[in-house]
Every structure is written in structure tokens, then in C-alpha cells.
Design a protein around this motif. Structure first.
Motif, PDB file in Angstrom:
ATOM      1  N   TYR A  80       0.805  -1.866  -0.008  1.00 27.44           N
ATOM      2  CA  TYR A  80      -0.537  -0.294  -0.269  1.00 27.44           C
ATOM      3  C   TYR A  80       0.798   1.269  -0.065  1.00 27.44           C
ATOM      4  O   TYR A  80       1.974   1.494   0.396  1.00 27.44           O
ATOM      5  CB  TYR A  80      -0.787   0.148   1.288  1.00 27.44           C
ATOM      6  CG  TYR A  80      -1.412   0.923   1.361  1.00 27.44           C
ATOM      7  CD1 TYR A  80      -3.231   0.986   0.385  1.00 27.44           C
ATOM      8  CD2 TYR A  80      -1.907   1.898   2.518  1.00 27.44           C
ATOM      9  CE1 TYR A  80      -4.765   1.986   0.292  1.00 27.44           C
ATOM     10  CE2 TYR A  80      -3.039   3.024   2.035  1.00 27.44           C
ATOM     11  CZ  TYR A  80      -3.742   2.177   1.584  1.00 27.44           C
ATOM     12  OH  TYR A  80      -4.877   3.741   1.634  1.00 27.44           O
ATOM     13  N   ASP A 353     -20.926   8.161  -1.023  1.00 27.61           N
ATOM     14  CA  ASP A 353     -19.957   7.348  -1.204  1.00 27.61           C
ATOM     15  C   ASP A 353     -19.759   6.335   0.129  1.00 27.61           C
ATOM     16  O   ASP A 353     -20.497   6.331   1.203  1.00 27.61           O
ATOM     17  CB  ASP A 353     -18.766   8.409  -0.864  1.00 27.61           C
ATOM     18  CG  ASP A 353     -17.553   8.426  -1.323  1.00 27.61           C
ATOM     19  OD1 ASP A 353     -17.621   6.711  -1.893  1.00 27.61           O
ATOM     20  OD2 ASP A 353     -16.866   9.079  -1.824  1.00 27.61           O
ATOM     21  N   ASP A 354     -18.550   5.536   0.385  1.00 23.05           N
ATOM     22  CA  ASP A 354     -18.801   4.408   1.421  1.00 23.05           C
ATOM     23  C   ASP A 354     -18.389   5.670   2.826  1.00 23.05           C
ATOM     24  O   ASP A 354     -18.568   5.094   3.762  1.00 23.05           O
ATOM     25  CB  ASP A 354     -16.884   4.128   1.310  1.00 23.05           C
ATOM     26  CG  ASP A 354     -16.654   4.487   1.115  1.00 23.05           C
ATOM     27  OD1 ASP A 354     -16.188   5.736  -0.372  1.00 23.05           O
ATOM     28  OD2 ASP A 354     -15.043   4.101   1.480  1.00 23.05           O
ATOM     29  N   THR A 361     -12.836  15.016  -0.800  1.00 26.41           N
ATOM     30  CA  THR A 361     -13.413  15.069  -1.792  1.00 26.41           C
ATOM     31  C   THR A 361     -15.413  15.412  -1.669  1.00 26.41           C
ATOM     32  O   THR A 361     -15.504  15.929  -2.874  1.00 26.41           O
ATOM     33  CB  THR A 361     -13.731  13.070  -1.903  1.00 26.41           C
ATOM     34  OG1 THR A 361     -12.425  12.536  -1.577  1.00 26.41           O
ATOM     35  CG2 THR A 361     -14.385  12.737  -3.586  1.00 26.41           C
TER      36      THR A 361
HETATM   37  P1  AMP Z   1     -11.098  12.583   2.372  1.00 30.11           P
HETATM   38  O1  AMP Z   1     -12.007  13.235   0.912  1.00 30.11           O
HETATM   39  O2  AMP Z   1     -10.475  12.943   2.561  1.00 30.11           O
HETATM   40  O3  AMP Z   1     -13.191  13.024   3.059  1.00 30.11           O
HETATM   41  O4  AMP Z   1     -11.541  10.663   1.508  1.00 30.11           O
HETATM   42  C1  AMP Z   1     -12.829  10.095   1.616  1.00 30.11           C
HETATM   43  C2  AMP Z   1     -12.339   9.709   0.158  1.00 30.11           C
HETATM   44  O5  AMP Z   1     -11.311   8.759   0.907  1.00 30.11           O
HETATM   45  C3  AMP Z   1     -13.604   8.292  -0.204  1.00 30.11           C
HETATM   46  O6  AMP Z   1     -14.285   7.989  -1.510  1.00 30.11           O
HETATM   47  C4  AMP Z   1     -13.249   6.855  -0.354  1.00 30.11           C
HETATM   48  O7  AMP Z   1     -13.497   5.617  -0.367  1.00 30.11           O
HETATM   49  C5  AMP Z   1     -11.677   7.561   0.464  1.00 30.11           C
HETATM   50  N1  AMP Z   1     -11.205   6.809   1.525  1.00 30.11           N
HETATM   51  C6  AMP Z   1     -11.507   6.212   3.080  1.00 30.11           C
HETATM   52  N2  AMP Z   1     -10.599   5.989   3.168  1.00 30.11           N
HETATM   53  C7  AMP Z   1      -9.627   5.894   2.131  1.00 30.11           C
HETATM   54  C8  AMP Z   1      -7.326   5.107   2.626  1.00 30.11           C
HETATM   55  N3  AMP Z   1      -7.502   4.856   3.995  1.00 30.11           N
HETATM   56  N4  AMP Z   1      -7.670   5.017   1.377  1.00 30.11           N
HETATM   57  C9  AMP Z   1      -7.769   5.957   0.336  1.00 30.11           C
HETATM   58  N5  AMP Z   1      -8.452   6.598   0.319  1.00 30.11           N
HETATM   59  C10 AMP Z   1      -9.311   6.534   1.006  1.00 30.11           C
END
Ligand code: AMP
Length: 469
Positions: A80, A353-354, A361
Motif C-alpha cells: 500500500y 460515498d463509502d 472529496t
Molecule cells: P476524504 O476526501 O478525505 O473525505 O476521503 C474520503 C474518500 O477517500 C472517499 O471517497 C473514500 O472512498 C476514500 N478513502 C477512505 N479511506 C481511504 C484510505 N484509507 N485510503 C484511500 N482512500 C480512502
């Protein structure tokens, strides 16, 4: 705490044919688990040969180099990508020569007592070449092999020393072992392929090799695999389990089955439960591609609200999540996603989103949707608010990273500019995954850790104080 994070993918194959190409295929399938480096080690009858490099599997593992890897048993790894730990010295598998033969180790997880163990063994005169906890694993294996001269006893010996998460594939000379930590944080399953067996992080790789899933490696088990059969050495005692919920929510492939639960099915259920818990009056449901797709489909099916693809994702864009500063991350989101105007214009939209980590994002995407003419933008999230760091292998390390650790849901709604924001509840998530609460690691959403982590709350005790008494 551990050195570089290991939210990685591992594989081991033993068969009646040269396994390098099958290992390569399996690594391609679990590529999403790690894009920084990839490697394959094969036992060729007298020694272990390794090919590894930085980058995606296809770049890191030159097909010509693989032709020289002849052997019927081997292990592989994808690593990773996190900032600051890109050294090729940390690429896996790690290999050493010992007085009982060559050894190769591929590791997914984080050893939480790495620093303590490293310090202890440095005092005993050990030298370490990398800052990787996998090196510690391999050195401990050497120590216990000398002591017991028996791989299973030696592996039990290292399991007695290590805390934290580890799914391992280990080659000791021509013997292949697959090992899962006693909590089962990271997945690991066993499959039958034509002419042999495979142990791998995710079952989708077994499908790609046209094999059958045999079973999951259960928490605490050691599984020895030969081309004809396998032998399970069960965990010595009953142990609470702690399957990482984030594997189902985000990390694993939708077509993988982890511990009997298909990832796609869990994500759809998350969407259905979100529809029940956080309804909204909208014209259409759309995913953040690709991470929110199955959740959005579940939401749409449960409500009858039409599902649409409202974003085009550039699949060749760089990963935004790991970029070092906020400006770069925000710019990268616009490079990665663009709204489809005809889908969006004039509509009341639900975007799914997840997870939200920093909020980068969604803040950007909501603004893009408004610019493209959306009348309303409602956001639904397939995990509860992420508030606490992961010490077990997911790249979410510090509290100040999480928008939800310092803001209420309504404040986050305001920051990302949405008309409404709804997260699935912890109970809803547990229902979607289908395990009991105590069989899951929910530490990133409830702050209660399955194992002892200095300064954090242990999940079976209610206060920190108790933990240190
Ligand atoms: P953020 O933009 O910082 O709120 O991150 C959320 C986005 O990043 C979501 O679209 C997730 O699918 C993705 N995400 C969440 N956790 C991880 C991770 N550990 N590594 C990479 N992508 C992530």
C-alpha cells in the motif's frame, strides 16, 4: 507503533506447475490493496528467487524477469502506498537465508508492539535493515526456528510475541504457510486451483485463477499448504474476533467474499439501511465512483429512486487521498471527477460515498454538482463518522485528519455545502455486515480498540484508567 503501514495484499501458491505467472495474476487481482510496490518469491529447488519493484504489478514485475522464476511454490505481495515510506527496501516479500534454509515472508497488517519488540531485540544485539515490521517477523521466525527446529512451533512462537494485525504468507524452504492473527483483522482465504492450492487476501483472485474457495483461514490459524492438500493448526484458545469493518465498506473488491460475506452484498445492504435510516426526497441517486457505487445501488433499489451515473471518473488520475497537502488533494479531485451535466442539471440529487475522512472529496464534488446545475445536493455515507485512528493497517493514522473528530454532522454538512448529510449508524453497519458487534473491529468509528493500544480505550473496558490499573 509500527513503521510503514501495511494495508497490503498477500498471496501464496503451491502447485504442480511453475507458479510465478499465477502469483502475478493473483497480485493483479488484489492490486487495489497496494499500488506502491509488488514482489514475488519462488523456491526453485535450492534457493528462493525474488523479483520485486516499485509501482503497479505490471510495472514492478517485468514479465521477462518472471520467466527466470522457476518453482512450484511461492509467495507474493502488493504494498500500500503511504507518504514517506516508498523505499524499495520496504518492498516485499522479504527474504533471508537461515541455517534451516531460505525463508520469504509477505505481510498484510500492522504490528502494534513493533517498537517495543524492536527495542527489546536491539538490546540483545539484533540489527535491523529496514523500518518495516515485516523484518521483525522474519527475524523472529529465525529465532524460533533455531529454538524449535519446527516451523509450526516457530510460527506459534512468533504469534506469542506479536500484537496487532497480520495476515501472512510464509515460505520456509519449500513449505508454504498461511497465517492469520488471532483477531482476524485482515482477510485471508484458501482456494483450490487446478493442480494446487492458493492462500490469498481476497477470494476474487481465486476466481481469476478459475479455482474454488475452500474456506477462510480462521483467526489464529496456521495453515500449511501443499499442492495436494492442506493442514490446519487451529488457534490454541478461544479468542474474540475483530474483522475490520472497513474491508467491507471500502477496502476490498466488491466481488470478494470475506469471512463468508460478499463485499458487494454488504455494500448494497448498507445502502438499503441508509435509505431506511436517512431518507430524502430526491430525483435521483448517484454514486461517487467507484467507492460508493454498490451502496448507491442499494439505496436506489430500496427506495425506487432512479440510479444514475452522474460523475465521469478518470481512472488514470493520481490517488488523491495520499497527497501531502490540501490544495493538491482538492485539485486532484477535479482532475479525477467531472459531472455529467444532463444527469445533474435541474435535479435534486442524492450522492452516496463509502466514507468521509477529511471531507476533501465531498466538498469538491458537491460544489461541482451545484456548478453543473443541481437544484439540491444530499449526501449519504456508508460508514458511521470516522473519528479515531486505525492501528491495524488502514491508512488513517492521526485524529486531526478526521473532520468528524472535531465537527458535528451538521457542521460537516455545512463545510461540504450539502443540503443534507446522513451517515449509516453503527448498529446499521453491524446489521449490514451480519456479524455480532464483538466480532468486528469498529475502532475507527467508536474509538474502542480490540487490542491494547497505549493511550486508547480497550473495547472490553469502559475507561482508560481501568486499562492502566
Ligand atoms: P476524504 O476526501 O478525505 O473525505 O476521503 C474520503 C474518500 O477517500 C472517499 O471517497 C473514500 O472512498 C476514500 N478513502 C477512505 N479511506 C481511504 C484510505 N484509507 N485510503 C484511500 N482512500 C480512502
Amino acid at each position: 507503533m509500527a513503521g510503514p503501514e501495511h494495508s497490503c495484499g498477500v498471496v501464496g501458491i503451491t502447485a504442480d506447475f511453475d507458479v510465478a505467472s499465477a502469483l502475478h495474476t493473483a497480485l493483479m487481482i488484489i492490486q487495489h490493496r497496494g499500488q506502491e510496490s509488488a514482489g514475488i518469491s519462488v523456491f526453485n529447488g535450492s534457493s528462493i528467487e525474488t523479483v520485486k519493484g516499485n509501482g503497479l504489478v505490471n510495472v514492478a514485475l517485468d514479465k521477462d524477469d518472471l520467466k527466470d522464476l522457476n518453482g512450484h511454490v511461492g509467495v507474493g505481495h502488493v504494498r500500500y502506498s503511504t507518504t514517506g515510506s516508498k523505499s524499495i527496501a520496504n518492498a516485499q516479500p522479504l527474504t533471508v537465508t537461515t541455517n534451516f534454509g531460505p525463508v520469504a515472508v509477505a505481510h498484510n497488517g500492522d504490528i502494534t508492539n513493533f517498537s517495543e519488540l524492536k527495542e527489546k531485540y536491539m538490546k540483545e544485539g539484533w540489527a535491523f535493515l529496514t523500518d518495516s515490521d515485516s523484518e521483525l517477523v522474519i527475524k523472529l521466525l529465525g529465532k524460533y526456528m533455531n529454538q524449535y527446529n519446527d516451523p509450526v512451533k516457530a510460527i506459534r512462537g512468533i504469534m506469542g510475541e506479536l500484537d496487532g494485525s497480520y495476515s501472512l504468507t510464509i515460505l520456509i524452504q519449500d513449505r508454504l504457510f498461511a497465517i492469520r492473527d488471532p483477531y482476524g483483522f485482515r482477510p485471508l482465504c484458501l482456494g483450490r486451483i487446478d493442480g494446487g492450492y492458493i492462500a490469498v487476501s481476497e477470494s476474487a483472485a481465486i476466481d481469476a485463477l478459475r479455482g474454488e474457495i475452500v474456506r477462510d483461514i480462521e483467526p489464529g490459524e496456521i495453515c500449511e499448504i501443499t499442492k495436494d492438500t492442506f493442514k490446519i493448526y487451529p488457534a490454541p484458545g478461544q479468542h474474540p474476533r475483530a474483522f475490520c469493518m472497513f474491508e467491507w465498506v471500502y477496502f476490498a473488491r466488491p466481488d470478494s467474499i470475506l469471512d463468508g460475506r460478499e463485499v458487494y452484498d454488504v455494500r448494497r445492504k448498507i445502502g438499503e439501511i441508509l435509505a431506511r435510516e436517512c431518507p430524502a426526497d430526491v430525483d435521483l441517486v448517484m454514486p461517487v465512483p467507484d467507492s460508493g457505487r454498490a451502496h448507491a445501488i442499494g439505496y436506489s433499489c430500496a427506495t425506487g429512486i432512479p440510479y444514475e451515473e452522474g460523475f465521469m471518473k478518470n481512472r488514470f488520475a493520481d490517488r488523491t487521498f495520499i497527497m501531502p497537502d490540501q490544495k493538491q488533494r482538492e485539485f486532484a479531485v477535479s482532475m479525477k471527477m467531472n459531472p455529467i451535466k444532463s444527469t445533474v442539471n435541474g435535479k435534486r440529487i442524492m450522492i452516496v460515498d463509502d466514507s468521509i475522512v477529511r471531507g476533501t472529496t465531498l466538498k469538491k464534488l458537491v460544489a461541482m454538482l451545484r456548478k453543473a446545475g443541481a437544484k439540491e445536493v444530499h449526501v449519504r455515507i456508508g460508514s458511521p463518522p470516522i473519528i479515531a485512528p486505525c492501528y491495524y493497517g488502514v491508512d488513517m493514522k492521526s485524529r486531526d485528519q478526521f473532520i468528524a473528530s472535531t465537527h458535528s454532522v451538521d457542521e460537516i454538512r455545512e463545510i461540504i455545502g450539502a443540503d443534507s448529510l446522513g451517515y449509516i449508524s453503527i448498529e446499521g453497519l453491524i446489521e449490514a455486515i451480519g456479524f455480532k458487534e464483538n466480532d468486528l473491529c469498529l475502532a475507527c468509528v467508536n474509538g474502542k480498540y480490540p487490542t491494547h493500544i497505549k493511550g486508547e480505550v480497550h473495547r472490553f473496558q469502559s475507561t482508560l484508567k481501568q486499562d492502566f490499573q
